[in-house]
Design an enzyme around this catalytic site. Structure first.
Site, PDB file in Angstrom:
ATOM      1  N   ASN A  80       7.578  11.056  20.835  1.00  0.00           N
ATOM      2  CA  ASN A  80       8.367  10.140  21.091  1.00  0.00           C
ATOM      3  C   ASN A  80      10.277  10.978  21.027  1.00  0.00           C
ATOM      4  O   ASN A  80      10.631  10.892  22.059  1.00  0.00           O
ATOM      5  CB  ASN A  80       9.194   8.839  20.359  1.00  0.00           C
ATOM      6  CG  ASN A  80       7.512   8.228  19.990  1.00  0.00           C
ATOM      7  OD1 ASN A  80       6.652   8.295  21.720  1.00  0.00           O
ATOM      8  ND2 ASN A  80       7.405   7.201  19.393  1.00  0.00           N
ATOM      9  N   ASP A  81      10.304  11.256  19.778  1.00  0.00           N
ATOM     10  CA  ASP A  81      11.515  12.256  19.886  1.00  0.00           C
ATOM     11  C   ASP A  81      11.667  13.416  20.850  1.00  0.00           C
ATOM     12  O   ASP A  81      12.413  14.609  20.827  1.00  0.00           O
ATOM     13  CB  ASP A  81      11.920  12.622  18.369  1.00  0.00           C
ATOM     14  CG  ASP A  81      12.532  10.955  18.107  1.00  0.00           C
ATOM     15  OD1 ASP A  81      13.618  10.868  18.544  1.00  0.00           O
ATOM     16  OD2 ASP A  81      12.250  10.608  16.776  1.00  0.00           O
ATOM     17  N   HIS A 115       9.913 -14.968  39.801  1.00  0.00           N
ATOM     18  CA  HIS A 115       9.011 -13.215  39.797  1.00  0.00           C
ATOM     19  C   HIS A 115       8.951 -12.113  38.599  1.00  0.00           C
ATOM     20  O   HIS A 115       8.262 -11.143  38.748  1.00  0.00           O
ATOM     21  CB  HIS A 115       9.933 -12.479  40.757  1.00  0.00           C
ATOM     22  CG  HIS A 115       9.822 -12.982  42.354  1.00  0.00           C
ATOM     23  ND1 HIS A 115      11.280 -13.680  43.000  1.00  0.00           N
ATOM     24  CD2 HIS A 115       9.258 -13.633  43.275  1.00  0.00           C
ATOM     25  CE1 HIS A 115      11.008 -14.239  44.388  1.00  0.00           C
ATOM     26  NE2 HIS A 115       9.800 -13.731  44.267  1.00  0.00           N
ATOM     27  N   CYS A 160       1.434  11.857  17.229  1.00  0.00           N
ATOM     28  CA  CYS A 160       1.691  10.171  16.836  1.00  0.00           C
ATOM     29  C   CYS A 160       2.276   9.472  17.367  1.00  0.00           C
ATOM     30  O   CYS A 160       2.635   8.121  17.135  1.00  0.00           O
ATOM     31  CB  CYS A 160       2.006  10.316  15.167  1.00  0.00           C
ATOM     32  SG  CYS A 160       3.377  11.081  14.530  1.00  0.00           S
ATOM     33  N   ARG A 170      17.891   8.742  25.540  1.00  0.00           N
ATOM     34  CA  ARG A 170      17.818   7.691  26.585  1.00  0.00           C
ATOM     35  C   ARG A 170      18.279   6.627  26.558  1.00  0.00           C
ATOM     36  O   ARG A 170      18.111   5.939  27.604  1.00  0.00           O
ATOM     37  CB  ARG A 170      16.250   7.763  25.848  1.00  0.00           C
ATOM     38  CG  ARG A 170      14.961   8.958  25.767  1.00  0.00           C
ATOM     39  CD  ARG A 170      14.366   8.638  26.272  1.00  0.00           C
ATOM     40  NE  ARG A 170      13.414   7.256  26.066  1.00  0.00           N
ATOM     41  CZ  ARG A 170      12.043   6.421  26.033  1.00  0.00           C
ATOM     42  NH1 ARG A 170      11.706   7.255  24.596  1.00  0.00           N
ATOM     43  NH2 ARG A 170      11.867   5.457  27.264  1.00  0.00           N
ATOM     44  N   ARG A 200       5.276   8.507   6.067  1.00  0.00           N
ATOM     45  CA  ARG A 200       6.486   9.222   6.803  1.00  0.00           C
ATOM     46  C   ARG A 200       8.112   8.381   5.550  1.00  0.00           C
ATOM     47  O   ARG A 200       8.732   7.254   5.843  1.00  0.00           O
ATOM     48  CB  ARG A 200       7.105   8.600   7.713  1.00  0.00           C
ATOM     49  CG  ARG A 200       7.699   9.282   8.297  1.00  0.00           C
ATOM     50  CD  ARG A 200       8.673   9.518   9.629  1.00  0.00           C
ATOM     51  NE  ARG A 200       8.666   8.703  10.152  1.00  0.00           N
ATOM     52  CZ  ARG A 200       8.771   7.482  11.397  1.00  0.00           C
ATOM     53  NH1 ARG A 200       8.993   8.675  12.279  1.00  0.00           N
ATOM     54  NH2 ARG A 200       9.892   6.877  12.069  1.00  0.00           N
ATOM     55  N   ARG A 208       5.555   3.956   9.025  1.00  0.00           N
ATOM     56  CA  ARG A 208       6.860   4.863   9.336  1.00  0.00           C
ATOM     57  C   ARG A 208       7.961   3.846   8.129  1.00  0.00           C
ATOM     58  O   ARG A 208       7.694   2.322   8.034  1.00  0.00           O
ATOM     59  CB  ARG A 208       7.036   3.556  10.619  1.00  0.00           C
ATOM     60  CG  ARG A 208       7.072   4.270  12.343  1.00  0.00           C
ATOM     61  CD  ARG A 208       7.598   3.819  12.834  1.00  0.00           C
ATOM     62  NE  ARG A 208       7.600   4.837  14.304  1.00  0.00           N
ATOM     63  CZ  ARG A 208       6.823   4.491  15.109  1.00  0.00           C
ATOM     64  NH1 ARG A 208       5.591   3.254  15.166  1.00  0.00           N
ATOM     65  NH2 ARG A 208       6.705   5.347  16.235  1.00  0.00           N
ATOM     66  N   GLU A 247       9.866  17.299  16.186  1.00  0.00           N
ATOM     67  CA  GLU A 247      10.212  16.495  16.721  1.00  0.00           C
ATOM     68  C   GLU A 247      11.261  16.937  17.848  1.00  0.00           C
ATOM     69  O   GLU A 247      11.599  17.294  18.447  1.00  0.00           O
ATOM     70  CB  GLU A 247      10.745  15.161  15.985  1.00  0.00           C
ATOM     71  CG  GLU A 247       9.408  14.444  15.404  1.00  0.00           C
ATOM     72  CD  GLU A 247       9.687  13.139  15.266  1.00  0.00           C
ATOM     73  OE1 GLU A 247      10.161  12.327  15.350  1.00  0.00           O
ATOM     74  OE2 GLU A 247      10.731  13.005  14.048  1.00  0.00           O
TER      75      GLU A 247
HETATM   76  C1  PEP Z   1       7.696  10.235  17.086  1.00  0.00           C
HETATM   77  O1  PEP Z   1       9.603  10.199  17.996  1.00  0.00           O
HETATM   78  O2  PEP Z   1       7.228  10.314  18.621  1.00  0.00           O
HETATM   79  C2  PEP Z   1       7.667   9.377  16.316  1.00  0.00           C
HETATM   80  C3  PEP Z   1       6.956   9.268  15.888  1.00  0.00           C
HETATM   81  O3  PEP Z   1       8.700   8.924  15.266  1.00  0.00           O
HETATM   82  P1  PEP Z   1       9.757   7.431  16.483  1.00  0.00           P
HETATM   83  O4  PEP Z   1       8.540   7.012  17.019  1.00  0.00           O
HETATM   84  O5  PEP Z   1       9.388   6.498  14.641  1.00  0.00           O
HETATM   85  O6  PEP Z   1      10.278   8.373  16.181  1.00  0.00           O
HETATM   86 MG    MG Z   2      10.349   9.936  15.835  1.00  0.00          MG
END
Ligand code: PEP
Ligand code: MG
Length: 592
Positions: free
Chosen positions: A456-457, A194, A504, A467, A335, A298, A433
């Site tokens: 993302n942050d 599965h 990004c 998360r 960065r 990064r 962020e």
């Molecule tokens: C983000 O936070 O969207 C980001 C690009 O930085 P990282 O994913 O490296 O925290």
């Molecule tokens: Mg980030």
């Protein structure tokens, strides 16, 4: 590049596609199960039945999460687990063993498991033979509940991971962050397990049945896997990675001419797509797939690889210089170190404070150690002599932080100038962020040359959701109207203050979200290199006018579910038939 030798492993390709990433090892518990004589066999029988009931509740919950996340058809996969848990013959056999032989529930369960697994494995029919894995997954769950353990959490994964496991329980798909998983490799299992079926449904490349996998891989190893041939390359060499990462672009029919032409929407608006890069071997793929620069480099990996977490100025300069030279004449945004929280350096103890995500991370941390920070600043400034280099600051919260960085940059620049090294201007960018930085954009614009939106942050901080905490993971909703309003505010403010802003975070690589961002006014997106060809085709085939209409309507809606239900068909209609984007909807489904 990894110093470890390349190792070629062979398994069974069960879900097609090529994937490349860093190993996250999920150690299935190699439990030792002891035989213990029990006095009160009835109490032991009750303990077993309680674990069955808890397991049933968990599977029921996982089934509905899986259905919401990947569609109703896939939830039936866990019905098999439910059937085993509910099977009276199976239960009676174990209860009988407990009562007659006065043994503990774990021992009785393990005996039945071994008996059934052997029986299934001896079958000729592949589909029925593979059912042994369902029995193993179910017994593992019961054993976990007998001991009161918590399940292994998959909700907080680092970017670009390949999961390596002895065996991977398909219920893991219900709780894991699908956007982060590039591939799955396992020691056991086959095409009709599965896990394999779900991997195919989710388009996650997977290889199973790789002998001795768990003893050969270590967490953090780089791996390349071929879901079509079943080959897995551990610690692949640079040439191989470059060649392989180029292929997806070449496989797309229009990729050749499109890659060379300047990307424009169907009504002629130029849009630039850049690459997010972590590994030096990604340069080739970024260029081959048409990246107009590196939107986010990064730098953490340089620090992670270093035994004491402090790479020298020379080591850093070599890496940044290579990046600048490879991408020339396009710009690269380096960065500065974004360590802390889930990205703690291997050389340090994990952050023990109650709330590491809100603690000493990103620029806060760099400013706390100015000497180490200045080493990085110097390497970035010196690299600017070899290409177009930008400096990008993570986790900025206040104007003072950027002012302080400017001061350190000027100091380092003067020092280099006085020793005869002339440094060209290096634009300074601020990652958006933290909500405070978004609200202070106008003031930050006086200190910053450009903005980079780290969704993302930003989503995590906007929704106040850690998360890592399964209890609230459901609130991590990229399509929540508050996220949309925040992004729209950023696009408008950036235009007003005349500073570029690119997105990004992971969502740039999602075709539905990319269209939404375009409609909000973002014309610069940065994403993992492999996603660039698909997003090129989406952006190249939608008109700005349509994208704006979609964004305007989405911004009037009240819940993430409403946005999802409106956005997915609207974008699918706005991009021409022939680009299959439906399966990407899973990634932004708020029910996921
Ligand atoms: C983000 O936070 O969207 C980001 C690009 O930085 P990282 O994913 O490296 O925290
Ligand atoms: Mg980030």
């Amino acid at each position: 590049m990894s110093a470890k030798p390349e190792i070629v492993l062979q398994g069974t390709g069960v879900s097609s596609g090529t994937a490349f990433g860093q190993i996250l090892k999920i150690d299935s518990r190699n439990r030792l199960i002891f035989k213990v004589e029990v006095e009160d066999t009835e109490a032991e029988a009750r303990r077993f039945m309680e674990a069955i009931e808890i397991s049933k509740r968990q599977v029921k919950d996982l089934k509905s999460r899986l259905e919401e996340k990947v569609g109703g058809d896939h939830g039936v996969i866990l019905d098999m687990h439910f059937l085993i848990l509910d099977d009276r013959v199976f239960q009676d056999e174990i209860l009988d063993n407990i009562r007659r032989n006065r043994v503990n529930a774990e021992w009785a369960l393990a005996q039945s498991r071994d008996h059934y697994v052997e029986a299934y494995k001896s079958l000729d029919d592949e589909y029925f033979r593979d059912r042994y894995s369902d029995i193993e997954h179910v017994t593992e769950r019961i054993l976990m509940n007998l001991s009161g353990e918590q399940p292994f959490s998959l909700s907080h994964l680092p970017d670009n991971v390949v999961l390596a496991a002895r065996d991977f329980n398909p219920s893991g798909f219900a709780v894991m962050d699908l956007g982060k998983v590039r591939g799955i490799i396992t020691e056991s299992g086959g095409r009709t397990t599965h896990t394999a079926i779900l991997s195919r449904g989710l388009r996650i490349p997977a290889v199973m049945g790789i002998k001795n996998l768990m003893s050969l891989v270590s967490a953090g190893d780089i791996v390349m896997l071929y879901g079509d041939t079943g080959q897995v390359i551990l610690n692949p060499g640079r040439k191989r990675i470059e060649n392989e990462l180029k292929k997806p672009a070449e496989n797309l029919p229009e990729a050749g001419p499109l890659r060379r032409a300047r990307l424009r929407t169907s009504d002629g608006i130029p849009v630039s797509l850049c690459a997010n890069i972590e590994f030096e071997y990604e340069f080739g793929a970024a260029k081959a797939n048409g990246a107009e620069g590196v939107g986010l480099y990064r730098s953490e990996l340089l620090y992670f690889r270093h035994p004491d977490g402090k790479p020298s100025m020379e080591d850093q300069l070599a890496a940044y210089r290579k990046l600048a030279e490879e991408m020339k004449p396009n710009p690269v945004s380096i960065r500065t170190l974004d360590a802390g929280a889930e990205k703690s350096l291997p050389s340090e103890k994990p952050d023990q404070c109650a709330n590491p995500n809100m603690g000493l991370r990103g620029i806060r941390r760099s400013l706390r150690s100015p000497d180490t920070f200045q080493t990085q600043i110097e390497a970035i400034l010196r690299a600017a002599c070899f290409g177009r280099v930008e400096m990008l600051l993570p986790m900025v919260t206040t104007v003072e932080e950027v002012g302080e960085v400017r001061r350190l940059v000027a100091e380092t620049g003067h020092r280099l100038a006085s020793s005869g090294i002339k440094i060209p201007a290096v634009p300074l960018g601020v990652m958006l962020e933290v909500p405070a930085a978004v609200l202070m954009m106008e003031s930050l614009a006086a200190e910053a040359d450009f903005f980079c939106v780290g969704t993302n942050d930003l989503i995590q901080y906007l929704m106040a959701v850690d998360r890592g905490n399964d209890e609230v993971a459901y609130l991590y909703q990229p399509l929540h109207p508050c996220v949309l309003h925040c992004l729209s505010h950023i696009a408008k403010t950036a235009a007003r203050v005349k500073k570029p802003a690119r997105v990004c975070g992971e969502i740039s690589a999602n075709p539905f979200y990319a269209a939404l961002l375009l409609g909000m006014g973002f014309t610069q997106l940065s994403m993992n290199s492999l996603s660039i060809p698909l997003i090129r085709r989406v952006i190249g085939s939608i008109s700005l006018n349509d994208a704006q209409k979609i964004a305007r309507k989405a911004l009037t809606l009240k819940t993430a579910k409403d946005v999802y239900e409106y956005l997915t068909p609207a974008v699918a209609r706005a991009v021409p038939i022939g680009i299959d984007i439906d399966s990407w909807a899973v990634e932004i489904n708020p029910a996921g």
